[in-house]
Write a protein that holds these residues in place. Structure first.
Motif, mmCIF file in Angstrom:
data_model
loop_
_atom_site.group_PDB
_atom_site.id
_atom_site.type_symbol
_atom_site.label_atom_id
_atom_site.label_comp_id
_atom_site.label_asym_id
_atom_site.label_seq_id
_atom_site.Cartn_x
_atom_site.Cartn_y
_atom_site.Cartn_z
ATOM 1 N N VAL A 99 0.860 -1.175 0.000
ATOM 2 C CA VAL A 99 0.000 0.000 0.000
ATOM 3 C C VAL A 99 0.900 1.231 0.000
ATOM 4 O O VAL A 99 1.388 1.666 1.040
ATOM 5 N N VAL A 100 1.133 1.747 -1.207
ATOM 6 C CA VAL A 100 2.000 2.910 -1.367
ATOM 7 C C VAL A 100 1.654 3.574 -2.698
ATOM 8 O O VAL A 100 1.292 2.904 -3.660
ATOM 9 N N SER A 101 1.775 4.875 -2.733
ATOM 10 C CA SER A 101 1.542 5.624 -3.961
ATOM 11 C C SER A 101 2.685 5.406 -4.946
ATOM 12 O O SER A 101 3.737 4.870 -4.599
ATOM 13 N N ASP A 102 2.488 5.876 -6.168
ATOM 14 C CA ASP A 102 3.515 5.860 -7.198
ATOM 15 C C ASP A 102 4.751 6.590 -6.683
ATOM 16 O O ASP A 102 4.650 7.594 -5.976
ATOM 17 N N LYS A 103 5.935 6.124 -7.072
ATOM 18 C CA LYS A 103 7.168 6.699 -6.535
ATOM 19 C C LYS A 103 7.317 8.180 -6.858
ATOM 20 O O LYS A 103 7.853 8.942 -6.057
ATOM 21 N N GLU A 104 6.837 8.623 -8.021
ATOM 22 C CA GLU A 104 6.948 10.050 -8.360
ATOM 23 C C GLU A 104 6.059 10.891 -7.444
ATOM 24 O O GLU A 104 6.428 11.997 -7.049
ATOM 25 N N PHE A 105 4.896 10.367 -7.086
ATOM 26 C CA PHE A 105 4.012 11.100 -6.185
ATOM 27 C C PHE A 105 4.593 11.142 -4.774
ATOM 28 O O PHE A 105 4.534 12.174 -4.093
ATOM 29 N N VAL A 106 5.182 10.042 -4.335
ATOM 30 C CA VAL A 106 5.835 10.015 -3.021
ATOM 31 C C VAL A 106 6.974 11.024 -2.993
ATOM 32 O O VAL A 106 7.159 11.753 -2.012
ATOM 33 N N LYS A 107 7.719 11.089 -4.086
ATOM 34 C CA LYS A 107 8.828 12.050 -4.178
ATOM 35 C C LYS A 107 8.316 13.484 -4.033
ATOM 36 O O LYS A 107 8.914 14.304 -3.337
ATOM 37 N N ILE A 108 7.204 13.782 -4.660
ATOM 38 C CA ILE A 108 6.597 15.120 -4.551
ATOM 39 C C ILE A 108 6.199 15.389 -3.099
ATOM 40 O O ILE A 108 6.492 16.455 -2.548
ATOM 41 N N CYS A 109 5.551 14.439 -2.491
ATOM 42 C CA CYS A 109 5.050 14.629 -1.118
ATOM 43 C C CYS A 109 6.162 14.745 -0.092
ATOM 44 O O CYS A 109 5.970 15.350 0.962
ATOM 45 N N ASN A 110 7.322 14.188 -0.380
ATOM 46 C CA ASN A 110 8.441 14.241 0.560
ATOM 47 C C ASN A 110 9.258 15.520 0.453
ATOM 48 O O ASN A 110 10.220 15.699 1.189
ATOM 49 N N ASP A 111 8.894 16.404 -0.452
ATOM 50 C CA ASP A 111 9.652 17.633 -0.664
ATOM 51 C C ASP A 111 8.688 18.813 -0.726
ATOM 52 O O ASP A 111 7.821 18.863 -1.597
ATOM 53 N N LYS A 112 8.843 19.762 0.182
ATOM 54 C CA LYS A 112 7.910 20.898 0.248
ATOM 55 C C LYS A 112 7.913 21.730 -1.026
ATOM 56 O O LYS A 112 6.875 22.205 -1.477
ATOM 57 N N TRP A 113 9.068 21.912 -1.649
ATOM 58 C CA TRP A 113 9.138 22.700 -2.875
ATOM 59 C C TRP A 113 8.435 21.977 -4.032
ATOM 60 O O TRP A 113 7.686 22.582 -4.787
ATOM 61 N N PHE A 114 8.669 20.659 -4.147
ATOM 62 C CA PHE A 114 7.985 19.881 -5.179
ATOM 63 C C PHE A 114 6.473 19.912 -4.954
ATOM 64 O O PHE A 114 5.702 20.012 -5.904
ATOM 65 N N THR A 115 6.070 19.826 -3.683
ATOM 66 C CA THR A 115 4.647 19.877 -3.364
ATOM 67 C C THR A 115 4.045 21.212 -3.766
ATOM 68 O O THR A 115 2.980 21.266 -4.398
ATOM 69 N N TYR A 116 4.721 22.271 -3.426
ATOM 70 C CA TYR A 116 4.250 23.615 -3.788
ATOM 71 C C TYR A 116 4.062 23.728 -5.302
ATOM 72 O O TYR A 116 3.019 24.176 -5.780
ATOM 73 N N ASN A 117 5.072 23.311 -6.056
ATOM 74 C CA ASN A 117 4.985 23.389 -7.515
ATOM 75 C C ASN A 117 3.893 22.481 -8.077
ATOM 76 O O ASN A 117 3.201 22.848 -9.026
ATOM 77 N N TYR A 118 3.725 21.318 -7.501
ATOM 78 C CA TYR A 118 2.667 20.408 -7.936
ATOM 79 C C TYR A 118 1.294 21.055 -7.730
ATOM 80 O O TYR A 118 0.434 21.007 -8.618
ATOM 81 N N LEU A 119 1.105 21.647 -6.574
ATOM 82 C CA LEU A 119 -0.177 22.301 -6.289
ATOM 83 C C LEU A 119 -0.426 23.456 -7.240
ATOM 84 O O LEU A 119 -1.536 23.606 -7.774
ATOM 85 N N LYS A 120 0.588 24.278 -7.454
ATOM 86 C CA LYS A 120 0.457 25.399 -8.400
ATOM 87 C C LYS A 120 0.138 24.903 -9.808
ATOM 88 O O LYS A 120 -0.771 25.420 -10.463
ATOM 89 N N ASP A 121 0.884 23.913 -10.276
ATOM 90 C CA ASP A 121 0.693 23.377 -11.625
ATOM 91 C C ASP A 121 -0.702 22.792 -11.825
ATOM 92 O O ASP A 121 -1.221 22.773 -12.942
ATOM 93 N N ASN A 122 -1.296 22.319 -10.741
ATOM 94 C CA ASN A 122 -2.629 21.720 -10.821
ATOM 95 C C ASN A 122 -3.725 22.672 -10.358
ATOM 96 O O ASN A 122 -4.834 22.253 -10.070
ATOM 97 N N LYS A 123 -3.357 23.953 -10.295
ATOM 98 C CA LYS A 123 -4.297 25.029 -9.964
ATOM 99 C C LYS A 123 -5.035 24.790 -8.639
ATOM 100 O O LYS A 123 -6.220 25.027 -8.509
ATOM 101 N N ILE A 124 -4.255 24.328 -7.669
ATOM 102 C CA ILE A 124 -4.767 24.134 -6.313
ATOM 103 C C ILE A 124 -4.198 25.263 -5.474
ATOM 104 O O ILE A 124 -2.977 25.449 -5.415
#
Length: 132
Positions: A99-124
Motif C-alpha cells: 500500500v504505497v503511492s507511485d514513486k513520483e508522487f511520493v517524491k513530490i510529497c516528501n519535498d515541500k518545494w515539489f509539493t508547492y509546484n505540484y499544487l500550483k501546476d494543478n491550480k490548487i
C-alpha cells in the motif's frame, strides 16, 4: 490474510486495530530496525529489520513476506514509502500488495518545494512558498 506493518515503532494501537479487523483470519506481523519497539508486544509476530537505506532491506522484506505468506504490506513511516514504491513490482511478483503511492508522487510529497509546484501546476490554491 497475513499483514506486515513496517517501521512500526510505538504504534501498538495500529497493530491492535489490524488484529481486530482480521478477526482471527490472519496474523499481523511487524518489523522495525529498533529491537526495543514498543509495538512488538502487540503483534502476532515481530522481526528486527535492517535500516531502511540498508542495501539488504528490500531483500530482507521480500524473504520475510515469502516465509510468512504475507499478502499485504503497509509502512508506518514516511521515509520508508519511497524505497517501497521503487520496489513495489518486486513485491507484486511474489503476491504481496504494497500500500504505497507511485514513486513520483511520493517524491513530490516528501519535498515541500515539489509539493508547492505540484499544487500550483494543478491550480490548487496554496500559500506562496520560497526557497531560502
Amino acid at each position: 490474510m497475513n499483514i506486515l506493518l513496517t517501521s512500526v515503532g510505538r504504534r501498538g494501537y495500529l497493530v491492535q486495530y489490524f488484529k481486530e479487523a482480521l478477526n482471527g483470519l490472519g496474523k499481523v506481523y511487524v518489523s522495525n530496525s529498533d529491537s526495543n519497539s514498543a509495538a512488538f508486544k502487540y503483534a502476532d509476530e515481530y522481526v528486527v529489520s535492517p535500516l531502511i537505506y540498508d542495501n539488504h532491506y528490500i531483500d530482507f522484506l521480500l524473504n520475510y513476506c515469502k516465509k510468512n505468506n504475507i499478502k499485504l504490506l503497509i509502512s508506518l513511516f514516511d521515509i520508508d514509502l519511497y524505497v517501497l514504491a521503487c520496489n513495489k513490482s518486486k513485491f507484486e511478483e511474489i503476491g504481496v500488495n504494497v500500500v504505497v503511492s507511485d514513486k513520483e508522487f511520493v517524491k513530490i510529497c516528501n519535498d515541500k518545494w515539489f509539493t508547492y509546484n505540484y499544487l500550483k501546476d494543478n491550480k490548487i490554491e496554496t500559500p506562496k512558498t520560497f526557497l531560502s
